[in-house]
Design a protein around this motif. Sequence first.
Motif, mmCIF file in Angstrom:
data_model
loop_
_atom_site.group_PDB
_atom_site.id
_atom_site.type_symbol
_atom_site.label_atom_id
_atom_site.label_comp_id
_atom_site.label_asym_id
_atom_site.label_seq_id
_atom_site.Cartn_x
_atom_site.Cartn_y
_atom_site.Cartn_z
ATOM 1 N N SER A 81 -16.876 3.169 -22.671
ATOM 2 C CA SER A 81 -15.513 3.310 -23.196
ATOM 3 C C SER A 81 -14.826 4.563 -22.669
ATOM 4 C CB SER A 81 -15.553 3.354 -24.725
ATOM 5 O OG SER A 81 -16.288 4.485 -25.163
ATOM 6 N N GLN A 82 -15.465 5.270 -21.725
ATOM 7 C CA GLN A 82 -14.915 6.529 -21.226
ATOM 8 C C GLN A 82 -14.256 6.375 -19.856
ATOM 9 O OE1 GLN A 82 -15.036 9.158 -23.342
ATOM 10 N NE2 GLN A 82 -16.003 7.689 -24.718
ATOM 11 N N VAL A 83 -13.969 5.139 -19.455
ATOM 12 C CA VAL A 83 -13.378 4.914 -18.134
ATOM 13 C C VAL A 83 -11.861 5.089 -18.202
ATOM 14 C CG1 VAL A 83 -13.068 3.280 -16.248
ATOM 15 C CG2 VAL A 83 -15.217 3.322 -17.516
ATOM 16 N N ARG A 84 -11.348 5.949 -17.344
ATOM 17 C CA ARG A 84 -9.900 6.158 -17.240
ATOM 18 C C ARG A 84 -9.394 5.475 -15.981
ATOM 19 N NH1 ARG A 84 -7.019 10.515 -14.894
ATOM 20 N NH2 ARG A 84 -8.973 11.619 -14.592
ATOM 21 N N HIS A 85 -8.259 4.802 -16.076
ATOM 22 C CA HIS A 85 -7.719 4.067 -14.930
ATOM 23 C C HIS A 85 -7.266 5.062 -13.864
ATOM 24 C CE1 HIS A 85 -6.007 -0.037 -13.794
ATOM 25 N NE2 HIS A 85 -5.881 0.730 -12.723
ATOM 26 N N LEU A 86 -7.845 4.961 -12.673
ATOM 27 C CA LEU A 86 -7.586 5.889 -11.578
ATOM 28 C C LEU A 86 -6.844 5.188 -10.443
ATOM 29 C CD1 LEU A 86 -11.146 7.504 -11.410
ATOM 30 C CD2 LEU A 86 -9.123 8.447 -12.551
ATOM 31 N N TYR A 87 -6.295 6.009 -9.546
ATOM 32 C CA TYR A 87 -5.595 5.475 -8.376
ATOM 33 C C TYR A 87 -6.520 4.595 -7.550
ATOM 34 C CZ TYR A 87 -3.087 5.453 -3.909
ATOM 35 O OH TYR A 87 -2.451 5.069 -2.756
ATOM 36 N N ARG A 88 -7.767 5.003 -7.393
ATOM 37 C CA ARG A 88 -8.703 4.225 -6.571
ATOM 38 C C ARG A 88 -8.976 2.847 -7.176
ATOM 39 N NH1 ARG A 88 -13.802 3.736 -8.659
ATOM 40 N NH2 ARG A 88 -14.557 5.348 -10.084
ATOM 41 N N HIS A 89 -8.839 2.719 -8.489
ATOM 42 C CA HIS A 89 -9.020 1.403 -9.108
ATOM 43 C C HIS A 89 -7.948 0.434 -8.619
ATOM 44 C CE1 HIS A 89 -11.245 3.610 -12.561
ATOM 45 N NE2 HIS A 89 -12.116 3.069 -11.734
ATOM 46 N N ASP A 90 -6.729 0.923 -8.443
ATOM 47 C CA ASP A 90 -5.665 0.063 -7.919
ATOM 48 C C ASP A 90 -5.917 -0.304 -6.456
ATOM 49 O OD1 ASP A 90 -4.377 0.055 -10.340
ATOM 50 O OD2 ASP A 90 -2.499 0.904 -9.600
ATOM 51 N N LEU A 98 0.839 -1.210 0.000
ATOM 52 C CA LEU A 98 0.000 0.000 0.000
ATOM 53 C C LEU A 98 0.868 1.251 0.000
ATOM 54 C CD1 LEU A 98 -2.905 1.308 0.409
ATOM 55 C CD2 LEU A 98 -2.317 1.318 2.851
ATOM 56 N N GLN A 99 1.901 1.271 0.852
ATOM 57 C CA GLN A 99 2.756 2.447 0.962
ATOM 58 C C GLN A 99 3.642 2.630 -0.271
ATOM 59 O OE1 GLN A 99 4.197 3.247 5.289
ATOM 60 N NE2 GLN A 99 4.032 1.019 5.111
ATOM 61 N N THR A 100 4.237 1.546 -0.751
ATOM 62 C CA THR A 100 5.120 1.651 -1.908
ATOM 63 C C THR A 100 4.347 2.043 -3.153
ATOM 64 O OG1 THR A 100 6.485 -0.100 -0.928
ATOM 65 C CG2 THR A 100 6.896 0.460 -3.237
ATOM 66 N N HIS A 101 3.165 1.464 -3.303
ATOM 67 C CA HIS A 101 2.311 1.815 -4.440
ATOM 68 C C HIS A 101 1.966 3.298 -4.405
ATOM 69 C CE1 HIS A 101 -1.706 2.365 -6.313
ATOM 70 N NE2 HIS A 101 -1.239 1.542 -7.231
ATOM 71 N N ASN A 102 1.702 3.826 -3.205
ATOM 72 C CA ASN A 102 1.397 5.250 -3.076
ATOM 73 C C ASN A 102 2.622 6.106 -3.359
ATOM 74 O OD1 ASN A 102 1.095 7.793 -0.913
ATOM 75 N ND2 ASN A 102 -0.756 7.296 -2.058
ATOM 76 N N TRP A 103 3.802 5.632 -2.935
ATOM 77 C CA TRP A 103 5.046 6.357 -3.233
ATOM 78 C C TRP A 103 5.247 6.455 -4.745
ATOM 79 C CZ3 TRP A 103 9.555 5.092 -5.815
ATOM 80 C CH2 TRP A 103 10.620 5.988 -5.656
ATOM 81 N N LEU A 104 5.025 5.369 -5.467
ATOM 82 C CA LEU A 104 5.145 5.397 -6.926
ATOM 83 C C LEU A 104 4.209 6.435 -7.531
ATOM 84 C CD1 LEU A 104 5.279 1.561 -7.728
ATOM 85 C CD2 LEU A 104 7.088 3.216 -8.210
ATOM 86 N N TYR A 105 3.028 6.528 -6.966
ATOM 87 C CA TYR A 105 2.023 7.456 -7.486
ATOM 88 C C TYR A 105 2.362 8.911 -7.163
ATOM 89 C CZ TYR A 105 -2.660 9.406 -8.362
ATOM 90 O OH TYR A 105 -3.721 10.147 -8.816
ATOM 91 N N ASP A 116 -15.083 11.534 -8.942
ATOM 92 C CA ASP A 116 -14.840 10.161 -9.363
ATOM 93 C C ASP A 116 -13.471 9.663 -8.930
ATOM 94 O OD1 ASP A 116 -15.905 7.882 -10.709
ATOM 95 O OD2 ASP A 116 -14.526 8.262 -12.365
ATOM 96 N N GLU A 117 -12.544 10.577 -8.682
ATOM 97 C CA GLU A 117 -11.179 10.180 -8.315
ATOM 98 C C GLU A 117 -11.146 9.420 -6.991
ATOM 99 O OE1 GLU A 117 -8.193 10.778 -9.833
ATOM 100 O OE2 GLU A 117 -8.916 11.914 -11.561
ATOM 101 N N THR A 118 -11.994 9.811 -6.028
ATOM 102 C CA THR A 118 -11.952 9.197 -4.695
ATOM 103 C C THR A 118 -13.314 8.693 -4.231
ATOM 104 O OG1 THR A 118 -12.398 11.246 -3.473
ATOM 105 C CG2 THR A 118 -10.096 10.805 -4.068
ATOM 106 N N LEU A 119 -14.329 8.781 -5.097
ATOM 107 C CA LEU A 119 -15.701 8.413 -4.727
ATOM 108 C C LEU A 119 -16.137 9.164 -3.467
ATOM 109 C CD1 LEU A 119 -15.766 4.563 -5.431
ATOM 110 C CD2 LEU A 119 -16.459 6.440 -6.922
ATOM 111 N N GLY A 120 -15.994 10.480 -3.538
ATOM 112 C CA GLY A 120 -16.426 11.313 -2.425
ATOM 113 C C GLY A 120 -15.552 11.182 -1.196
ATOM 114 N N GLY A 121 -14.260 10.869 -1.396
ATOM 115 C CA GLY A 121 -13.342 10.743 -0.268
ATOM 116 C C GLY A 121 -13.385 9.395 0.422
ATOM 117 N N ALA A 122 -14.171 8.446 -0.111
ATOM 118 C CA ALA A 122 -14.304 7.148 0.545
ATOM 119 C C ALA A 122 -13.156 6.208 0.219
ATOM 120 C CB ALA A 122 -15.634 6.492 0.157
ATOM 121 N N VAL A 123 -12.519 6.377 -0.943
ATOM 122 C CA VAL A 123 -11.501 5.432 -1.380
ATOM 123 C C VAL A 123 -10.213 6.190 -1.686
ATOM 124 C CG1 VAL A 123 -10.945 3.539 -2.955
ATOM 125 C CG2 VAL A 123 -13.340 4.037 -2.402
ATOM 126 N N THR A 124 -9.360 6.312 -0.691
ATOM 127 C CA THR A 124 -8.072 6.999 -0.829
ATOM 128 C C THR A 124 -7.018 6.234 -0.026
ATOM 129 O OG1 THR A 124 -8.238 8.392 1.149
ATOM 130 C CG2 THR A 124 -9.322 9.209 -0.859
#
Length: 301
Positions: A127-136, A51-58, A262-270
């Motif tokens: 077809s308009q879905v962009r891969h976001l941090y929350r998807h990971d 979780l931490q390393t993935h966030n560091w990469l981001y 959409d990036e965080t689903l209202g702050g729920a997924v960060t």
Amino acid sequence: MRDFLNDAEYADKQKYHYEDRCLRITVSERLHPITCLTSPREVAQVFLDVLQTHNWLYEVPKILHRDLSQSNIMFRKDKDANVYGVPNDLDLASLLSQIEGESSSTSLRRTGTPPFMAFDLQDPDNSQVRHLYRHDLESLFYVLVMFVCRYEFKGDHYVMRAQPPFDDWFDWTKSWTDLKKTKSDFFHTTDPTFIASQISPGLNHFEPWVLFLQSELREGFVKKAQAQAPIPSFQMDEEMLYAVEAGLVQAPVVEEPEKVDDETLGGAVTYWTFYPYMRHFDGQPLDVRRRKLGFSAPPPL
């Protein structure tokens, strides 16, 4: 060949976007699959490290992994036999500068391993879905659930249970539409007590992690669904107009749904919703290596 592919079209007239690939060879110290871990606490430490390393990469080099799966979450050992989780296999990773601003997603950009992919990315009609941090983050959650429910410790490592649950997630004959519905049901209709009952007895200390993270993701999905719900329209008939003018009732007010990013689903997924719960396991703190990666200290919680 490049010109041929660039001129090609799918049946729905969508263009095939050829993407250059570059062969690179990396050399690293030996990494081990998470099935080679020897205790639940080691498993927890590896997931926190990833979780931490993935966030560091981001946050630092601005790289999004885009393919977190069980086979891509590994660990290394230092000379004192301490384990360190490593998000491996970045061949499908992208620089944020390359994926930000993408208005559409081709099949080449829908990256991931199907059982662990965010279900937003498994919608063939969008077809308009962009891969976001929350998807990971969603993918990391799926890896956690599948591991603690489908594996048990035998001998000196973890092995697949004789009759593992969630086999339908790994049914390769299923369409992405079916798999997306299976995942949606997991969040919206599956009883949490059922999920808890599927965790392997030797890994039952992960139950608080699984149920908390499931509730956070579900909250985000509900917020998004409510924000996208159509606003009801109606017209007042004569009887309703009379009642309002006579002061018998108030005129109905239709409120627009609250907007949800959409990036965080209202702050729920960060990162900061996952980290506070995952930094402790079975009542004890895990090793926090965020600052060793060059981060500032986490905010007070």
